[in-house]
Design an enzyme around this catalytic site. Structure first.
Site, PDB file in Angstrom:
ATOM      1  N   SER A 127      17.259  29.423 -26.353  1.00 62.51           N
ATOM      2  CA  SER A 127      17.634  29.867 -25.016  1.00 62.51           C
ATOM      3  C   SER A 127      16.713  29.132 -24.043  1.00 62.51           C
ATOM      4  CB  SER A 127      17.497  31.386 -24.923  1.00 62.51           C
ATOM      5  OG  SER A 127      17.795  31.827 -23.634  1.00 62.51           O
ATOM      6  N   TYR A 166      23.270  28.056 -15.286  1.00 61.13           N
ATOM      7  CA  TYR A 166      22.404  27.909 -16.469  1.00 61.13           C
ATOM      8  C   TYR A 166      21.742  29.249 -16.822  1.00 61.13           C
ATOM      9  CZ  TYR A 166      18.887  25.595 -19.464  1.00 61.13           C
ATOM     10  OH  TYR A 166      18.084  25.202 -20.510  1.00 61.13           O
ATOM     11  N   LYS A 217      22.071  31.526 -20.215  1.00 57.70           N
ATOM     12  CA  LYS A 217      20.901  31.806 -21.060  1.00 57.70           C
ATOM     13  C   LYS A 217      20.602  33.317 -21.126  1.00 57.70           C
ATOM     14  CE  LYS A 217      19.960  27.503 -22.262  1.00 57.70           C
ATOM     15  NZ  LYS A 217      20.037  27.042 -23.661  1.00 57.70           N
TER      16      LYS A 217
HETATM   17  N1  NAP Z   1      14.645  20.328 -21.767  1.00 57.17           N
HETATM   18  C1  NAP Z   1      14.201  21.441 -21.254  1.00 57.17           C
HETATM   19  O1  NAP Z   1      13.355  21.457 -20.341  1.00 57.17           O
HETATM   20  C2  NAP Z   1      14.671  22.761 -21.809  1.00 57.17           C
HETATM   21  C3  NAP Z   1      13.973  23.922 -21.452  1.00 57.17           C
HETATM   22  C4  NAP Z   1      14.381  25.148 -21.975  1.00 57.17           C
HETATM   23  C5  NAP Z   1      15.468  25.198 -22.834  1.00 57.17           C
HETATM   24  N2  NAP Z   1      16.121  24.042 -23.165  1.00 57.17           N
HETATM   25  C6  NAP Z   1      17.260  24.153 -24.071  1.00 57.17           C
HETATM   26  O2  NAP Z   1      16.962  23.402 -25.234  1.00 57.17           O
HETATM   27  C7  NAP Z   1      18.178  22.910 -25.801  1.00 57.17           C
HETATM   28  C8  NAP Z   1      18.054  21.421 -26.025  1.00 57.17           C
HETATM   29  O3  NAP Z   1      17.806  20.787 -24.787  1.00 57.17           O
HETATM   30  P1  NAP Z   1      17.320  19.268 -24.712  1.00 57.17           P
HETATM   31  O4  NAP Z   1      16.456  19.151 -23.528  1.00 57.17           O
HETATM   32  O5  NAP Z   1      16.854  18.853 -26.044  1.00 57.17           O
HETATM   33  O6  NAP Z   1      18.734  18.568 -24.338  1.00 57.17           O
HETATM   34  P2  NAP Z   1      19.353  17.146 -24.683  1.00 57.17           P
HETATM   35  O7  NAP Z   1      18.297  16.154 -25.018  1.00 57.17           O
HETATM   36  O8  NAP Z   1      20.311  16.861 -23.573  1.00 57.17           O
HETATM   37  O9  NAP Z   1      20.192  17.445 -26.020  1.00 57.17           O
HETATM   38  C9  NAP Z   1      21.333  18.261 -25.990  1.00 57.17           C
HETATM   39  C10 NAP Z   1      22.057  18.117 -27.320  1.00 57.17           C
HETATM   40  O10 NAP Z   1      23.181  18.987 -27.308  1.00 57.17           O
HETATM   41  C11 NAP Z   1      24.351  18.240 -27.642  1.00 57.17           C
HETATM   42  N3  NAP Z   1      25.494  18.860 -26.968  1.00 57.17           N
HETATM   43  C12 NAP Z   1      25.669  19.079 -25.634  1.00 57.17           C
HETATM   44  N4  NAP Z   1      26.857  19.652 -25.407  1.00 57.17           N
HETATM   45  C13 NAP Z   1      27.453  19.809 -26.622  1.00 57.17           C
HETATM   46  C14 NAP Z   1      28.695  20.341 -27.054  1.00 57.17           C
HETATM   47  N5  NAP Z   1      29.601  20.832 -26.193  1.00 57.17           N
HETATM   48  N6  NAP Z   1      28.977  20.338 -28.382  1.00 57.17           N
HETATM   49  C15 NAP Z   1      28.089  19.845 -29.273  1.00 57.17           C
HETATM   50  N7  NAP Z   1      26.891  19.334 -28.935  1.00 57.17           N
HETATM   51  C16 NAP Z   1      26.589  19.313 -27.620  1.00 57.17           C
HETATM   52  C17 NAP Z   1      24.055  16.815 -27.160  1.00 57.17           C
HETATM   53  O11 NAP Z   1      24.829  15.820 -27.812  1.00 57.17           O
HETATM   54  P3  NAP Z   1      26.252  15.311 -27.231  1.00 57.17           P
HETATM   55  O12 NAP Z   1      26.093  15.148 -25.744  1.00 57.17           O
HETATM   56  O13 NAP Z   1      26.529  14.031 -27.942  1.00 57.17           O
HETATM   57  O14 NAP Z   1      27.241  16.362 -27.585  1.00 57.17           O
HETATM   58  C18 NAP Z   1      22.584  16.707 -27.586  1.00 57.17           C
HETATM   59  O15 NAP Z   1      22.495  16.430 -28.959  1.00 57.17           O
HETATM   60  C19 NAP Z   1      19.296  23.288 -24.824  1.00 57.17           C
HETATM   61  O16 NAP Z   1      19.928  24.456 -25.272  1.00 57.17           O
HETATM   62  C20 NAP Z   1      18.537  23.558 -23.531  1.00 57.17           C
HETATM   63  O17 NAP Z   1      19.233  24.455 -22.687  1.00 57.17           O
HETATM   64  C21 NAP Z   1      15.747  22.834 -22.682  1.00 57.17           C
END
Ligand code: NAP
Length: 272
Positions: free
Chosen positions: A140, A154, A158
């Site tokens: 989340s 968002y 979450k």
């Molecule tokens: N980065 C932050 O600061 C942060 C903070 C708190 C929480 N989070 C959470 O952590 C998680 C990962 O974030 P991240 O920063 O690692 O993001 P990221 O680098 O953009 O990676 C997102 C991943 O999800 C996949 N994805 C997106 N939409 C999809 C769909 N409809 N079906 C299947 N796969 C899908 C993407 O691949 P494709 O686009 O090829 O599908 C990619 O592999 C997310 O849930 C995010 O909300 C992130």
């Protein structure tokens, strides 16, 4: 902890999912990675195998918002690598902007991927995970515990994940399934690189009340939490302090946030 386990990681082609996949393959897990873009999946597979040349990584292109396609993927993954023991839900998207300018469709898009994506994955994985007495780990965000300027779609998605996860923790524990909720703060990832191109100044100032973390700290704290079998895992000491302060002194937290936002406030120039 993951040695010999079959771990399915949604969103494992990028960011947090990819970083976690690298740790798990070093620990001896068999991996199935799900994301939409096949090219990114192939590159991720190579990167993960660099961590353990004898490891097993299968990749599947699927959109987590499409339940029927996911069901086919889980069937194929279990025929190839055995029933999954662990579901690590990291797939997610982020959209940021003033509520008054965000189209209605964006709310639906974010809910479809972030909330229904996790719901669909759990629904199709549960028969396998239950049989294996395994684990479900839902990524989340701290934006699932605190409202954040600019994150109306968002945060909604979450907060919904947090409600689902807490309910499932109670319902699945008696069946021997462990459920974990991970609420990270902002950390360096391709998602944040994209966000930084367009984010509102108010969002940047409000979010960065907690300075952005590096990926290694987030991953380290997630694995520490899992090793201790914690339900709620909040990576980063400053994040835990902020969440604690918000819970015990909510009006002071809101006052501080209001001050930070008003010092950068521009607001929407147009309406939806
Ligand atoms: N980065 C932050 O600061 C942060 C903070 C708190 C929480 N989070 C959470 O952590 C998680 C990962 O974030 P991240 O920063 O690692 O993001 P990221 O680098 O953009 O990676 C997102 C991943 O999800 C996949 N994805 C997106 N939409 C999809 C769909 N409809 N079906 C299947 N796969 C899908 C993407 O691949 P494709 O686009 O090829 O599908 C990619 O592999 C997310 O849930 C995010 O909300 C992130």
């Amino acid at each position: 902890m993951f040695n010999g386990k079959h771990v399915v990681i949604t969103g494992g082609s990028s960011g947090l999912g990819l970083a976690v996949a690298k740790v798990m393959i070093r620990q001896g897990a068999r991996l199935s990675i799900i994301a939409r873009d096949m090219k990114k999946l192939e590159l991720a597979r190579k990167e993960i195998l660099n961590e353990n040349h004898t490891g097993i990584v299968n990749i599947y292109s699927a959109d987590v918002s499409k339940m029927d396609i996911l069901a086919g993927v889980f069937k194929k993954a279990s025929e190839t690598s055995g029933a999954p023991d662990v579901l690590f839900n990291s797939a997610g998207i982020l959209r940021e902007g003033y509520f008054e300018t965000i189209p209605d469709g964006t709310f639906r898009e974010v809910m479809e991927t972030n909330f229904f994506g996790i719901l669909n994955s759990i629904m199709v994985a549960l028969p396998y995970i239950k049989k294996q007495k395994g684990r479900i780990i839902n990524i989340s965000s701290v934006a699932g515990m605190l409202g954040v300027f600019g994150y109306s779609p968002y945060c909604s998605s979450k907060f919904a994940i947090n409600g689902l996860t807490e309910t499932l923790r109670f319902e699945l524990k008696p069946a021997g399934v462990r459920v974990h909720l991970v609420c990270p703060p902002e950390f360096d990832s391709p998602m944040v690189d994209e966000l930084n191109k367009t984010r509102t100044p108010e969002n940047r100032a409000h979010v960065q009340t907690i300075p952005p973390y590096d990926m290694d700290t987030i991953v380290r704290d997630i694995f520490r939490g899992l090793m201790k079998d914690r339900y709620l895992i909040i990576p980063g000491l400053q994040t835990r302090i902020t969440v604690w302060a918000n819970r015990h002194f909510p009006s002071i937290s809101r006052f501080v946030s209001d001050r930070i936002i008003s010092s950068t406030y521009i607001g929407p120039k147009t309406e939806r």
